[in-house]
Structure formats: structure tokens, C-alpha cells
Design a protein around this motif. Structure first.
Motif, PDB file in Angstrom:
ATOM      1  N   ILE A  81      32.068  36.717  37.338  1.00 30.17           N
ATOM      2  CA  ILE A  81      32.229  37.355  38.322  1.00 30.17           C
ATOM      3  C   ILE A  81      33.636  37.966  38.275  1.00 30.17           C
ATOM      4  O   ILE A  81      34.554  37.342  38.035  1.00 30.17           O
ATOM      5  CB  ILE A  81      31.844  36.455  39.650  1.00 30.17           C
ATOM      6  CG1 ILE A  81      30.564  35.980  39.699  1.00 30.17           C
ATOM      7  CG2 ILE A  81      32.153  37.472  40.737  1.00 30.17           C
ATOM      8  CD1 ILE A  81      30.046  35.007  40.627  1.00 30.17           C
ATOM      9  N   ILE A  82      33.748  39.171  38.827  1.00 27.59           N
ATOM     10  CA  ILE A  82      35.200  39.907  38.738  1.00 27.59           C
ATOM     11  C   ILE A  82      35.267  40.336  40.260  1.00 27.59           C
ATOM     12  O   ILE A  82      34.522  41.106  40.742  1.00 27.59           O
ATOM     13  CB  ILE A  82      35.327  41.220  37.623  1.00 27.59           C
ATOM     14  CG1 ILE A  82      35.185  40.508  36.514  1.00 27.59           C
ATOM     15  CG2 ILE A  82      36.770  41.516  38.177  1.00 27.59           C
ATOM     16  CD1 ILE A  82      35.250  41.485  35.337  1.00 27.59           C
ATOM     17  N   ILE A  83      36.314  40.104  41.103  1.00 27.46           N
ATOM     18  CA  ILE A  83      36.758  40.544  42.134  1.00 27.46           C
ATOM     19  C   ILE A  83      37.781  41.467  42.028  1.00 27.46           C
ATOM     20  O   ILE A  83      39.014  41.072  41.762  1.00 27.46           O
ATOM     21  CB  ILE A  83      37.100  39.378  43.230  1.00 27.46           C
ATOM     22  CG1 ILE A  83      36.009  38.295  43.027  1.00 27.46           C
ATOM     23  CG2 ILE A  83      37.127  39.923  44.700  1.00 27.46           C
ATOM     24  CD1 ILE A  83      36.351  36.992  43.788  1.00 27.46           C
ATOM     25  N   SER A  84      37.686  42.754  42.388  1.00 25.45           N
ATOM     26  CA  SER A  84      38.736  43.880  42.261  1.00 25.45           C
ATOM     27  C   SER A  84      38.986  44.437  43.745  1.00 25.45           C
ATOM     28  O   SER A  84      38.250  44.315  44.398  1.00 25.45           O
ATOM     29  CB  SER A  84      38.608  44.645  41.078  1.00 25.45           C
ATOM     30  OG  SER A  84      37.133  45.607  41.549  1.00 25.45           O
ATOM     31  N   THR A  85      40.301  44.960  43.863  1.00 25.00           N
ATOM     32  CA  THR A  85      40.587  45.720  45.173  1.00 25.00           C
ATOM     33  C   THR A  85      41.275  46.853  44.616  1.00 25.00           C
ATOM     34  O   THR A  85      41.915  47.209  43.489  1.00 25.00           O
ATOM     35  CB  THR A  85      41.329  44.988  45.724  1.00 25.00           C
ATOM     36  OG1 THR A  85      42.762  44.453  45.210  1.00 25.00           O
ATOM     37  CG2 THR A  85      40.998  43.673  46.208  1.00 25.00           C
ATOM     38  N   GLU A  86      41.201  47.940  45.570  1.00 26.47           N
ATOM     39  CA  GLU A  86      41.807  49.368  45.184  1.00 26.47           C
ATOM     40  C   GLU A  86      41.846  50.176  46.520  1.00 26.47           C
ATOM     41  O   GLU A  86      41.074  49.745  47.466  1.00 26.47           O
ATOM     42  CB  GLU A  86      40.943  49.955  44.028  1.00 26.47           C
ATOM     43  CG  GLU A  86      39.651  50.536  44.650  1.00 26.47           C
ATOM     44  CD  GLU A  86      39.108  51.471  43.558  1.00 26.47           C
ATOM     45  OE1 GLU A  86      39.483  52.142  42.953  1.00 26.47           O
ATOM     46  OE2 GLU A  86      37.586  51.203  43.568  1.00 26.47           O
TER      47      GLU A  86
END
Length: 511
Positions: free
Chosen positions: A429-434
Motif C-alpha cells: 500500500i502506498i499513500i501519496s500526497t500532492e
């Protein structure tokens, strides 16, 4: 007087040579309209050596026996007018040839004058245009049958030129809108714009104008639904389609369109939508018992803990002597448990009122890392790798931090559940923000099997779990909406992504 300047026979011989050299079937006549001579080609066509008499015994022209009775008066009158006015002569008529067959001829004649401008004789020619006339008549018949066929089609049909300007309406369309193409053209130089302005509903005009212009520019098919004014003034829903006819190089030659009334269909869809809403409401009411059980489950944990701490406190107080310090710690724990239970009830209540609790300016990366730290051990025990890819210098968001953490926690737990049947070495699982424009986006991406329906999954009581209630994602979307945000899903090549978009702090109206 035919001529006084030369012998009649010599004059006729000279004219005969001119007539024989004339393209087509040549002929000549004296100034008074009597025929003089005919070319060899004309004689062969007529099957004789020419007209033997300038006039018939009854004074009529000799070509009377070679044309239809109903045509003779028209042709004779046209020839007399040309002779009387010494003007060019041009007619199209049926003429009987040497085999007795009537064929179409195009006949021309022009007055020939001497140096003084005096009319000396007429020089004419006739051309057999029968095949062309038959082909033209065949084409007209086909066009007539085609128009009859188009008018019989149970639809409203039109054609436009390559620029989209209407060139033809079938009878049904003319009767439907109460306008003809010629009437539109007479209004201005842009009949398409007039058609949109006159017949389309004001709320639909900009959309139709924009989509049609896009198709005209790209040559791509056009389809749309809109409201159109019928000739009696009623606004009705129609569905229209338009396709381009292109040449070998891909350039548009014409546009062909058809539309039909769908008023009943639209009304039925609206009625069905209303029924669906009522059924959804009924389903929600039917699920209140199950929802109540879920809320009771959430509240039961802090209440059970409170009971345990209260019982422990009572025990410490019954000791001889009473253990005041331990009893005080138990009471403090009891108060914390009761406060947690109260928070659960309060937040569920606010959620169904579509309100949020106290909002503050938050760093979304901090909220993500807080949830990450909280769940990392639990996911590790399930052999799931969880990582982050957080963008730097993100603007703050104005949110109820606890509710946003609950949403993220729910999304991550759902992702973990989706990975249950995936090989352990592929679980991640990858949690990313932008930041995109005025929104901060959080993406929770997994390597699971994906989502069957990325929109329906957010509806109440829809679940992919055997023991699920189908409320989690619905509640999460509600939380996003009350924060003026958005929540949606998308399938990837491997797995799925859930996106939470929140407005940045300076783009939010703080109440």
C-alpha cells in the motif's frame, strides 16, 4: 425576298456547305422562317432527304409531323417569335426520328446578317440529348423516391453542408419545428445559428452550439440530447445524431443528421429516478437496525472499559486501608472511556447531520503519518508493506483532523482487506500526497484485484465483504463532502487507487 444579290440555287448550295460543316445536325431557314436546307447528318437522323416543302398545305410548318401534337403549338410559337424579333432561338423538344422513335433534341438557331446588318438567313443546329434527358429524369425519379422514403422515416432528418449550414429538412422536421430551410436562409447568412436560437431551449443552446462546432472542426460524429421547441410552442426532449460524409482525402462533403422525440423516455427516467430514491430511502430505513448494531459495537468498547475501570476503582476503595491513588487512576481511566464513548456518539450524530466538528488548519502530511504510524504494526502482521510518498511544501487544509484520519484509516483498512488473497510478496500500500490547482490530493493505492464498480461502491449498503455493512465508504464520502472535498476511486493496471481531495486552506471559506 430571300436574296437579290446572287442566284438562288448558288446561294442555297453555299448555305448547304455551311450547314453540312456545322457540328451536330445542321439546318437553315430563310428570313421569313421557311426552312431552306438540312445537313446530311440531319437527313440521316430524320430518315429522309429533308423537308420537301417549306410549308404544309394548311400553312403550318413542315416539322409538325415530326413532333407531338401537344408540343407543336409551343414550338411553332417560339419559332415565330424568334423570326419576328430576329432573336436567337433555343428550345428542347421531343422529335420523331427515321425509325419512328421520339427522342429529345436541343435545337438552336441564330440570324445570319450581311455587312449592312440585314438578315440573310437563319443558321441552326439540333443535338440529340435523349440519353442525358433520360438519365436526368431517372435521377429526378430516384431523388423523388428518396425524398418519399426519407419523409416516410419515423424520424426528423436533415442535411447540412460541410460548414454545418442546413441544406435540407424532411417533411416531418419541417412540420415539427414549423420552419423550412429556405426560410432560415432568408433570415441571415448563418442559418445554423438561427436554427439554434429559434428552436432550442435557452438552457441548452450554449451546450449544443459548443458541441456541434467541435464536431464541425474535427469531423467527428455528434450526438446529444436537448429540448427543442415544437411548432405548437411546446418544449420537448429530443435525441439527435449527426455523421459526416467524407471524400477520399477525408474532407467533409456533407453532414447527415436524424433526431427523434424522447419526451416519454426522459419522463420515464425521471419517474424511475424518483422511485430509485424512494427505494434507497427505504433501504436506508431497513438498515437502521444493522447500523444501530454497528454503533452499539463502537460504543460498547469504551463502555466495557469504563465498567472495568469503575469496578477496579470500587475494589481499591474497599481495601483496608483504601488505596486512594489506584482508585484515582481508575476513575481517571473511567472518565477517559466515557469521554471516548461520548465522542463516538457525537461524531456519528454530526455525520448524519452532515456537519463536522471543530475544524483547524492542519498539515495533511502530519495526518497521513499519524495514521501510518498507528496502522503500520497491524499491517506488518498481515505481511503488507505500507509506504508513503509525500509532497513537500503542501498548503494546509482546514478540516476536522480526527474525521479525516478516520477516512484515511478506513481507506487503508479496505486496501488491506483487498490484499488478503494476493501473494504475500506482492502486498503493498502506498499513500501519496500532492497539490493540483486549489486542492490537496491524498491517494491510497494498493496492489489488489481492483474494484468492480468504482462509483457504485460508494453507495450505502454496497459491500464486497461477506461480513461488511456497506456503510464505510458511504460515510467516508459524506465526510469528504461536508469538508467541501471529493472522494473517488480508479482501477490501475494492478490494484486500485482511492483519492481524497480537500480544498487548501486559502481556498476555503472558514465559518
Amino acid at each position: 425576298m430571300h436574296t437579290t444579290s446572287e442566284n438562288r440555287e448558288a446561294f442555297m448550295a453555299r448555305v448547304q456547305k455551311i450547314v453540312d460543316s456545322t457540328p451536330g445536325m445542321g439546318w437553315s431557314a430563310w428570313p421569313d422562317g421557311d426552312f431552306m436546307c438540312f445537313s446530311i447528318a440531319m437527313q440521316n437522323y430524320m430518315g429522309q432527304e429533308g423537308y420537301t416543302s417549306r410549308r404544309e398545305d394548311d400553312g403550318e410548318f413542315s416539322f409538325k409531323t415530326y413532333v407531338l401534337e401537344e408540343d407543336y403549338n409551343v414550338l411553332a410559337e417560339a419559332w415565330r417569335n424568334a423570326v419576328a424579333n430576329e432573336a436567337d432561338y433555343e428550345v428542347t423538344h421531343l422529335n420523331k426520328n427515321g425509325t419512328g422513335q421520339y427522342r429529345w433534341l436541343r435545337s438552336f438557331a441564330r440570324p445570319q446578317r450581311n455587312d449592312e446588318g440585314v438578315l440573310v438567313y437563319w443558321l441552326g443546329t439540333s443535338v440529340d440529348i435523349h440519353d442525358s434527358m433520360v438519365a436526368l429524369e431517372t435521377a429526378r425519379n430516384k431523388e423523388s423516391r428518396l425524398r418519399e422514403l426519407i419523409d416516410a422515416i419515423p424520424g426528423l432528418v436533415w442535411t447540412s453542408n460541410n460548414l454545418g449550414q442546413p441544406t435540407y429538412f424532411n417533411k416531418r422536421l419541417e412540420e415539427w419545428i414549423g420552419l423550412k430551410v429556405d426560410e432560415l436562409r432568408a433570415r441571415s447568412g448563418n442559418s445554423l445559428a438561427d436554427l439554434i436560437a429559434v428552436t432550442l431551449h435557452p438552457e441548452d443552446r450554449d451546450m449544443i452550439r459548443e458541441t456541434i462546432m467541435e464536431s464541425l472542426q474535427t469531423g467527428s460524429p455528434w450526438t446529444s440530447r436537448f429540448r427543442q421547441r415544437r411548432a405548437d410552442g411546446a418544449w420537448l426532449w429530443v435525441e439527435a445524431r449527426m455523421e459526416a460524409l467524407k471524400d477520399e482525402t477525408g474532407n467533409v462533403i456533407h453532414w447527415y443528421g436524424i433526431q427523434g422525440e424522447i419526451e416519454s423516455e426522459v419522463r420515464a427516467q425521471e419517474a424511475l429516478k424518483e422511485v430509485d430514491q424512494k427505494l434507497a430511502k427505504a433501504a436506508q430505513l431497513a438498515g437502521l437496525a444493522e447500523l444501530s448494531g454497528s454503533i452499539a459495537h463502537e460504543v460498547s468498547q469504551p463502555l466495557a472499559s469504563a465498567m472495568a475501570n469503575g469496578g477496579a476503582g470500587a475494589i481499591w476503595l474497599t481495601k483496608e486501608p483504601p488505596d486512594i491513588e489506584r482508585a484515582k487512576l481508575s476513575v481517571d481511566a473511567l472518565l477517559q472511556d466515557l469521554s471516548a464513548a461520548s465522542d463516538v456518539v457525537q461524531r456519528v450524530r454530526m455525520l448524519f447531520q452532515q456537519r463536522v466538528g471543530a475544524r483547524e488548519k492542519e498539515d495533511i502530511n502530519n495526518l497521513v503519518m499519524s495514521v501510518h504510524s498507528y496502522l503500520s504494526m497491524e499491517l506488518s502482521l498481515k505481511n503488507i508493506r505500507i509506504s508513503t510518498a509525500l509532497a513537500n511544501d503542501l498548503p494546509p487544509v482546514y478540516v476536522d483532523g480526527i474525521q479525516i484520519q478516520q477516512v484515511l484509516s478506513n481507506l487503508i483498512r479496505n486496501a488491506a482487506d483487498a490484499l488478503a488473497e494476493v501473494d504475500s510478496d506482492e502486498r503493498s500500500i502506498i499513500i501519496s500526497t500532492e497539490q493540483i490547482d486549489s486542492e490537496v490530493i491524498i491517494e491510497v493505492r494498493d496492489t489488489g484485484p481492483g474494484v468492480a464498480d468504482t462509483e457504485n461502491i460508494f453507495n450505502s449498503f454496497v459491500t464486497t465483504k461477506s461480513d461488511g455493512m456497506g456503510m464505510g465508504l458511504s460515510i467516508c464520502r459524506t465526510v469528504a463532502q461536508v469538508h467541501n472535498g471529493r472522494l473517488w476511486a480508479r482501477n490501475n493496471c494492478a490494484g486500485a487507487s482511492f483519492f481524497l481531495a480537500l480544498p487548501r486552506f486559502d481556498a476555503t471559506v472558514c465559518n
